[in-house]
Design a protein around this motif. Structure first.
Motif, short mmCIF file in Angstrom:
data_model
loop_
_atom_site.label_atom_id
_atom_site.label_comp_id
_atom_site.label_asym_id
_atom_site.label_seq_id
_atom_site.Cartn_x
_atom_site.Cartn_y
_atom_site.Cartn_z
N THR A 1 39.64 -22.77 32.80
CA THR A 1 39.12 -24.13 32.77
C THR A 1 39.71 -24.92 33.93
OG1 THR A 1 40.93 -24.87 31.37
CG2 THR A 1 38.92 -24.10 30.24
N SER A 2 39.06 -26.02 34.28
CA SER A 2 39.60 -26.87 35.34
C SER A 2 40.94 -27.46 34.91
CB SER A 2 38.61 -27.98 35.72
OG SER A 2 38.35 -28.82 34.62
N PHE A 3 41.12 -27.64 33.61
CA PHE A 3 42.39 -28.13 33.05
C PHE A 3 43.53 -27.20 33.48
CE2 PHE A 3 45.39 -28.76 29.51
CZ PHE A 3 45.38 -30.14 29.36
N THR A 4 43.33 -25.90 33.31
CA THR A 4 44.33 -24.91 33.69
C THR A 4 44.46 -24.81 35.19
OG1 THR A 4 43.93 -23.68 31.66
CG2 THR A 4 44.96 -22.47 33.47
N ALA B 1 50.59 -41.09 39.52
CA ALA B 1 49.77 -41.66 40.60
C ALA B 1 49.83 -40.80 41.85
CB ALA B 1 50.24 -43.08 40.92
N GLU B 2 51.02 -40.32 42.17
CA GLU B 2 51.22 -39.48 43.35
C GLU B 2 50.44 -38.16 43.23
OE1 GLU B 2 55.15 -37.63 45.64
OE2 GLU B 2 55.37 -38.46 43.64
N LEU C 1 42.32 -36.37 41.53
CA LEU C 1 42.07 -36.19 40.11
C LEU C 1 42.37 -37.50 39.40
CD1 LEU C 1 41.51 -33.89 38.01
CD2 LEU C 1 43.97 -33.60 37.87
N SER C 2 41.64 -37.79 38.34
CA SER C 2 41.91 -39.04 37.62
C SER C 2 43.29 -38.97 36.97
CB SER C 2 40.83 -39.28 36.55
OG SER C 2 41.10 -38.54 35.39
N ARG C 3 43.97 -40.11 36.94
CA ARG C 3 45.30 -40.17 36.32
C ARG C 3 45.22 -39.82 34.85
NH1 ARG C 3 48.75 -45.35 38.05
NH2 ARG C 3 50.21 -44.32 36.65
N ASN C 4 44.13 -40.20 34.19
CA ASN C 4 43.97 -39.91 32.77
C ASN C 4 43.94 -38.40 32.53
OD1 ASN C 4 43.45 -40.61 30.01
ND2 ASN C 4 41.32 -40.05 30.35
N HIS C 5 43.16 -37.68 33.32
CA HIS C 5 43.05 -36.22 33.18
C HIS C 5 44.40 -35.57 33.49
CE1 HIS C 5 40.87 -32.53 32.65
NE2 HIS C 5 41.14 -32.11 33.87
N LEU C 6 45.02 -36.03 34.56
CA LEU C 6 46.31 -35.48 34.96
C LEU C 6 47.37 -35.72 33.88
CD1 LEU C 6 47.90 -35.33 38.32
CD2 LEU C 6 49.15 -36.57 36.58
N THR C 7 47.35 -36.89 33.28
CA THR C 7 48.31 -37.21 32.22
C THR C 7 48.15 -36.25 31.04
OG1 THR C 7 48.39 -39.53 32.88
CG2 THR C 7 49.07 -39.02 30.63
N LYS C 8 46.92 -35.92 30.68
CA LYS C 8 46.68 -34.98 29.58
C LYS C 8 47.26 -33.60 29.90
CE LYS C 8 42.52 -37.24 27.90
NZ LYS C 8 41.07 -37.14 27.76
#
Length: 137
Positions: free
Chosen positions: A4-7, A28-29, A36-43
């Motif tokens: 997945t793109s998540f992985t 943010a960095e 990538l969106s911060r929301n997706h990265l945070t997850k």
């Protein structure tokens, strides 16, 4: 097999973090670096933190940092963690298996072995083996 793109992004972020062990990376960095969106990265970071791969710190000097030496982080373990809940095929899903040939299928066991072999092969390498050595400008 397809990750997945998540992985995919999780592995990329870890490769980046392994290039500077001990350095804290802000969401943010990393989001800007990987577009990538911060929301997706945070997850993704939350899942990595739950799995003990990264630690997250709040505050001015906060951010995400590897919780262990990159040489102690096996790639297969990371993929297994990030792909959790993503079945290779429908019949591997305990909640949504509607396959009509499930009881007589001789492919399922072979796919399970292939999936296990995939993880086993990735576990032959560590995050240190794939850390970014030179960042693109």
């Amino acid at each position: 097999m397809r990750l997945t793109s998540f992985t995919d992004y999780g592995l990329r972020m870890l490769m980046r973090m392994a290039s500077a062990p001990g350095q804290a990376f802000s969401t943010a960095e990393l989001a800007a670096e990987f577009n990538l969106s911060r929301n997706h990265l945070t997850k993704i970071l939350q899942q990595l933190a739950r799995g003990g791969i990264v630690e997250t710190r709040r505050g001015v000097s906060g951010g995400a940092v590897l919780s262990r030496d990159p040489a102690d982080i096996r790639l297969g373990d990371v993929v297994r963690l990030l792909e959790q809940g993503q079945a290779l095929v429908e019949c591997f899903r305990p909640d949504k298996n509607e396959c009509v040939i499930d009881g007589c299928c001789r492919l399922k066991a072979r796919l399970r072995r292939a999936e296990a072999g995939f993880i086993e092969e990735l576990n032959q390498s560590t995050l240190a083996d794939v850390a970014l050595s030179k960042l693109a400008a």
